[in-house]
Design an enzyme around this catalytic site. Structure first.
Site, PDB file in Angstrom:
ATOM      1  N   GLY A 149      -1.828  -0.063  -3.930  1.00 45.06           N
ATOM      2  CA  GLY A 149      -0.706  -0.714  -4.603  1.00 45.06           C
ATOM      3  C   GLY A 149       0.372  -1.063  -3.597  1.00 45.06           C
ATOM      4  O   GLY A 149       0.091  -1.266  -2.408  1.00 45.06           O
ATOM      5  N   GLU A 202      -3.611   2.369   0.357  1.00 50.76           N
ATOM      6  CA  GLU A 202      -3.936   0.976   0.703  1.00 50.76           C
ATOM      7  C   GLU A 202      -2.803   0.128   0.161  1.00 50.76           C
ATOM      8  O   GLU A 202      -2.681  -0.053  -1.049  1.00 50.76           O
ATOM      9  CB  GLU A 202      -5.277   0.571   0.063  1.00 50.76           C
ATOM     10  N   LEU A 203      -1.968  -0.393   1.044  1.00 52.95           N
ATOM     11  CA  LEU A 203      -0.688  -0.966   0.589  1.00 52.95           C
ATOM     12  C   LEU A 203      -0.561  -2.458   0.914  1.00 52.95           C
ATOM     13  O   LEU A 203      -1.546  -3.135   1.121  1.00 52.95           O
ATOM     14  CB  LEU A 203       0.442  -0.138   1.211  1.00 52.95           C
ATOM     15  N   CYS A 226      -4.180  -8.532  -1.280  1.00 53.70           N
ATOM     16  CA  CYS A 226      -3.432  -7.822  -0.232  1.00 53.70           C
ATOM     17  C   CYS A 226      -3.736  -8.396   1.141  1.00 53.70           C
ATOM     18  O   CYS A 226      -2.904  -8.342   2.037  1.00 53.70           O
ATOM     19  CB  CYS A 226      -3.770  -6.337  -0.276  1.00 53.70           C
ATOM     20  N   GLU A 264       6.468  -9.691   1.442  1.00 53.91           N
ATOM     21  CA  GLU A 264       5.207 -10.129   0.843  1.00 53.91           C
ATOM     22  C   GLU A 264       5.523 -10.993  -0.385  1.00 53.91           C
ATOM     23  O   GLU A 264       6.232 -10.544  -1.287  1.00 53.91           O
ATOM     24  CB  GLU A 264       4.433  -8.871   0.429  1.00 53.91           C
ATOM     25  N   LYS A 296      -6.496   6.007 -12.965  1.00 51.49           N
ATOM     26  CA  LYS A 296      -5.419   5.358 -13.710  1.00 51.49           C
ATOM     27  C   LYS A 296      -5.299   3.915 -13.215  1.00 51.49           C
ATOM     28  O   LYS A 296      -4.708   3.645 -12.187  1.00 51.49           O
ATOM     29  CB  LYS A 296      -4.067   6.060 -13.523  1.00 51.49           C
ATOM     30  N   ASN A 338      -4.290  -6.584  -9.233  1.00 53.84           N
ATOM     31  CA  ASN A 338      -4.774  -7.845  -8.642  1.00 53.84           C
ATOM     32  C   ASN A 338      -6.290  -7.884  -8.463  1.00 53.84           C
ATOM     33  O   ASN A 338      -6.912  -8.924  -8.628  1.00 53.84           O
ATOM     34  CB  ASN A 338      -4.060  -8.144  -7.325  1.00 53.84           C
TER      35      ASN A 338
HETATM   36  P1  NAD Z   1       2.354  -0.964  -7.756  1.00 51.07           P
HETATM   37  O1  NAD Z   1       2.608  -0.047  -6.620  1.00 51.07           O
HETATM   38  O2  NAD Z   1       3.494  -1.395  -8.579  1.00 51.07           O
HETATM   39  O3  NAD Z   1       1.295  -0.329  -8.768  1.00 51.07           O
HETATM   40  C1  NAD Z   1       0.018   0.110  -8.366  1.00 51.07           C
HETATM   41  C2  NAD Z   1      -0.464   1.192  -9.327  1.00 51.07           C
HETATM   42  O4  NAD Z   1       0.395   2.318  -9.216  1.00 51.07           O
HETATM   43  C3  NAD Z   1      -0.437   0.793 -10.809  1.00 51.07           C
HETATM   44  O5  NAD Z   1      -1.541   1.376 -11.459  1.00 51.07           O
HETATM   45  C4  NAD Z   1       0.863   1.410 -11.301  1.00 51.07           C
HETATM   46  O6  NAD Z   1       0.863   1.677 -12.670  1.00 51.07           O
HETATM   47  C5  NAD Z   1       0.905   2.692 -10.492  1.00 51.07           C
HETATM   48  N1  NAD Z   1       2.248   3.244 -10.259  1.00 51.07           N
HETATM   49  C6  NAD Z   1       3.427   2.594 -10.227  1.00 51.07           C
HETATM   50  N2  NAD Z   1       4.426   3.450  -9.941  1.00 51.07           N
HETATM   51  C7  NAD Z   1       3.862   4.667  -9.782  1.00 51.07           C
HETATM   52  C8  NAD Z   1       4.375   5.951  -9.468  1.00 51.07           C
HETATM   53  N3  NAD Z   1       5.673   6.161  -9.241  1.00 51.07           N
HETATM   54  N4  NAD Z   1       3.511   6.982  -9.397  1.00 51.07           N
HETATM   55  C9  NAD Z   1       2.195   6.794  -9.578  1.00 51.07           C
HETATM   56  N5  NAD Z   1       1.635   5.587  -9.878  1.00 51.07           N
HETATM   57  C10 NAD Z   1       2.466   4.534  -9.984  1.00 51.07           C
HETATM   58  O7  NAD Z   1       1.592  -2.199  -7.115  1.00 51.07           O
HETATM   59  P2  NAD Z   1       1.119  -3.530  -7.850  1.00 51.07           P
HETATM   60  O8  NAD Z   1       2.278  -4.432  -7.988  1.00 51.07           O
HETATM   61  O9  NAD Z   1       0.337  -3.198  -9.062  1.00 51.07           O
HETATM   62  O10 NAD Z   1       0.087  -4.116  -6.801  1.00 51.07           O
HETATM   63  C11 NAD Z   1       0.397  -5.091  -5.883  1.00 51.07           C
HETATM   64  C12 NAD Z   1       0.578  -4.477  -4.519  1.00 51.07           C
HETATM   65  O11 NAD Z   1      -0.614  -3.794  -4.138  1.00 51.07           O
HETATM   66  C13 NAD Z   1       0.813  -5.508  -3.441  1.00 51.07           C
HETATM   67  O12 NAD Z   1       1.810  -5.047  -2.577  1.00 51.07           O
HETATM   68  C14 NAD Z   1      -0.534  -5.556  -2.703  1.00 51.07           C
HETATM   69  O13 NAD Z   1      -0.440  -5.985  -1.373  1.00 51.07           O
HETATM   70  C15 NAD Z   1      -0.982  -4.148  -2.822  1.00 51.07           C
HETATM   71  N6  NAD Z   1      -2.429  -4.071  -2.680  1.00 51.07           N
HETATM   72  C16 NAD Z   1      -2.950  -3.506  -1.558  1.00 51.07           C
HETATM   73  C17 NAD Z   1      -4.320  -3.474  -1.387  1.00 51.07           C
HETATM   74  C18 NAD Z   1      -4.947  -2.870  -0.147  1.00 51.07           C
HETATM   75  O14 NAD Z   1      -6.146  -2.644  -0.152  1.00 51.07           O
HETATM   76  N7  NAD Z   1      -4.200  -2.624   0.908  1.00 51.07           N
HETATM   77  C19 NAD Z   1      -5.153  -4.017  -2.357  1.00 51.07           C
HETATM   78  C20 NAD Z   1      -4.581  -4.584  -3.483  1.00 51.07           C
HETATM   79  C21 NAD Z   1      -3.215  -4.607  -3.642  1.00 51.07           C
END
Ligand code: NAD
Length: 517
Positions: A232, A254-255, A288, A386, A181, A158
């Site tokens: 993520g 950061e979730l 987020c 969310e 990554k 995002n």
């Molecule tokens: P995601 O957890 O699906 O993926 C995030 C990253 O992790 C990607 O690069 C993905 O390839 C990798 N990944 C996925 N599974 C993994 C695993 N098992 N092991 C290691 N890496 C893995 O999240 P998303 O859908 O890409 O992002 C959206 C989410 O991120 C939303 O929930 C949002 O709120 C959150 N987010 C939080 C912040 C913050 O600062 N708190 C900022 C941006 C986004």
């Protein structure tokens, strides 16, 4: 319009060359505005992650030995290059995310602010500090900040540029190597960021980029690195924390969030409505920190709802590599599906759609209208989970205590907003909210842009903080070096242990009284 204007074949070749990948495996990312092909990119194998780690580990030894000022010189140049090449970054970001150009530009500001913040503060934060020794005069202690080693950064789609660069820059400044990554769909902008850093003088190999499937390649990063910085979803964050726990390496997470906004009864209704629009619909709600719940006093609910819907109606939504658009596209079919499901589910269970509520295939394959709901109940999907899209719900409340309780009624705890004409009152309400950041009279940018203040989540929104001193120091190990100038800890041979214990007890009492230790 199938390619961002700045993405020439030559640039694409340069960016491909920045990926650590040894096989001929490749994948295609999507140009979001059209759904067409954006770029063919190399895919890393698990063995490449090990190679990336080893290269970064070798390069980081000499880097860590360089004086901080020398390391910082690279980031001075990076800051200049970043602002000079800003339209390229913005083009790439738009192509791979479908966000509006103003959102892409806002995203670029994060690494710029983070860089200039640590250029000002890193020297002081990283320098050795004198600590009080056990016995004044006899023992001196110095606290050193040693780099962790090689930091793994895993970032989402995002804000692919801001969250990758904003988190890896302090890791590099602290003397680490980095294996990044990014999400596969949004790798061009972070690869361009890596290229800018190398052009600014980053030593060869210090920053590695691997691309591929999250669990496989991201998992391999967690299994090799010395510290993991993850941004993520909460679901993935919990998996990563468990894996990091097994290896006993540190992590920051950061979730996700379900961020509330509280309108107090003295708020300026029109100004609040206009400001809230940005807090809800910036980056099409795929932020987020986005506000997904707005609590409004019963007495002004209808007036606020009217003003808010009017302000939402003025948003310009369109595709295109140009400024002048307020709301862009969602980034993927998956995001569109979640948003549609949340809205359709709410509508079918009795929610009222005040505005929006439809996909916009006429604008592009993943567009969805800015949507305002009311009459949402706990059995609806969008109530507590969310949505991560352009959907916000208005809820009425009777008392301030009720508003605070409703805002806190979530497992998340990332961001919140309080609007009032009285900042003192608003800050009192803010202090009762269980969120890592609270913005008074703003949606998210006031806190996010204030890089001197740590930011991150409570509860299921994360662990650790980015920005501020913590955003840099998380990438260091504290090492305390205690030097004994003369031996005060071994009792002299002639002194019986019991007498020594009496002497020590008297010394402890005295040092406490004199406030020495
Ligand atoms: P995601 O957890 O699906 O993926 C995030 C990253 O992790 C990607 O690069 C993905 O390839 C990798 N990944 C996925 N599974 C993994 C695993 N098992 N092991 C290691 N890496 C893995 O999240 P998303 O859908 O890409 O992002 C959206 C989410 O991120 C939303 O929930 C949002 O709120 C959150 N987010 C939080 C912040 C913050 O600062 N708190 C900022 C941006 C986004």
């Amino acid at each position: 319009m199938s390619r961002p204007p700045a993405l020439t074949d030559a640039l694409l070749d340069t960016l491909r060359g920045r990926v650590c990948a040894s096989t001929s495996d490749a994948y295609t990312s999507t140009e979001v505005f059209t759904g067409g092909e954006l770029a063919l990119l190399p895919a890393s194998a698990v063995a490449d992650v090990r190679t990336a780690y080893e290269r970064a580990a070798r390069a980081r030894q000499a880097w860590a030995e360089r004086p901080v000022d020398e390391r910082l010189a690279v980031f001075h140049r990076f800051h200049q290059l970043l602002l000079k090449d800003r339209e390229t970054v913005v083009d790439l970001l738009q192509g791979e995310t479908g966000k509006a150009r103003r959102d892409a530009f806002e995203e670029l500001c994060e690494p710029a602010l983070v860089t200039s913040y640590y250029l000002r503060t890193a020297r002081k934060l990283l320098r050795p500090k004198k600590r009080a020794g056990l016995m004044p005069g006899a023992i001196g202690v110095t606290e050193l900040r040693q780099p962790k080693g090689v930091v793994g950064i895993i970032s989402p789609w995002n804000y692919p540029f801001a969250l990758a660069l904003g988190d890896l820059i302090p890791a590099l400044i602290a003397g680490n190597g980095v294996v990044l990554k990014p999400d596969s769909q949004t790798a061009l902008s972070p690869l361009f960021g890596a290229d800018l850093l190398y052009r600014a003088g980053l030593p060869a190999d210090l920053l590695q980029v691997v691309l591929g499937d999250g669990p496989t390649i991201g998992g391999a990063v967690v299994d090799t690195c010395d510290y993991i910085g993850f941004t993520g979803s909460t679901r993935t964050g919990a998996l990563i924390a468990a894996r990091a726990g097994e290896r006993l390496i540190g992590c920051s997470l950061e979730l996700g969030g379900k961020n509330p906004m509280i309108v107090l009864d003295d708020a300026n209704i029109e100004a609040t409505a206009r400001s809230a629009v940005r807090g809800c619909f910036a980056n099409s709600g795929q932020l987020c920190l986005s506000l997904e719940r707005i609590y409004v006093p019963d007495a002004i609910f209808d007036r606020f709802a009217d003003a808010f819907v009017t302000a939402v109606g003025q948003l310009r939504q369109a595709a295109g590599y140009r400024y002048g658009v307020d709301v862009g596209s969602l980034t993927s079919q998956r995001a569109l599906k979640t948003v549609s499901e949340h809205v359709d589910d709410a509508r079918s269970k009795g929610a009222t759609v005040l505005t929006g509520g439809r996909p916009r295939p006429d604008l592009g394959p993943f567009f969805y209208e800015p949507t305002v709901l009311t009459d949402v109940t706990p059995d609806m999907l969008c109530h507590a989970s969310e949505t991560f899209g352009p959907v916000v719900t208005l809820y009425p409340y009777a008392t301030e205590d009720e508003a605070v309780a409703l805002a806190n009624d979530t497992d998340y705890g990332l961001n919140a907003s309080v609007y009032s004409r009285d900042p003192v009152r608003a800050r009192q309400v803010a202090a009762r909210l269980r969120t890592g950041t609270v913005n008074v009279n703003d949606g998210y940018a006031a806190a996010f842009g204030s890089t001197d203040a740590p930011m991150g989540g409570m509860g299921r929104s994360g662990l650790g903080r980015r920005h501020g001193a913590e955003g840099l120091l998380r990438y260091t190990e504290v090492q305390s070096v205690a030097t004994q100038r003369f031996d005060v800890l071994t009792p002299p041979k002639w002194l019986p242990h019991k007498a020594y214990a009496r002497f020590m007890a008297a010394s402890l009492r005295l040092m406490k009284k004199a406030r020495l230790r």
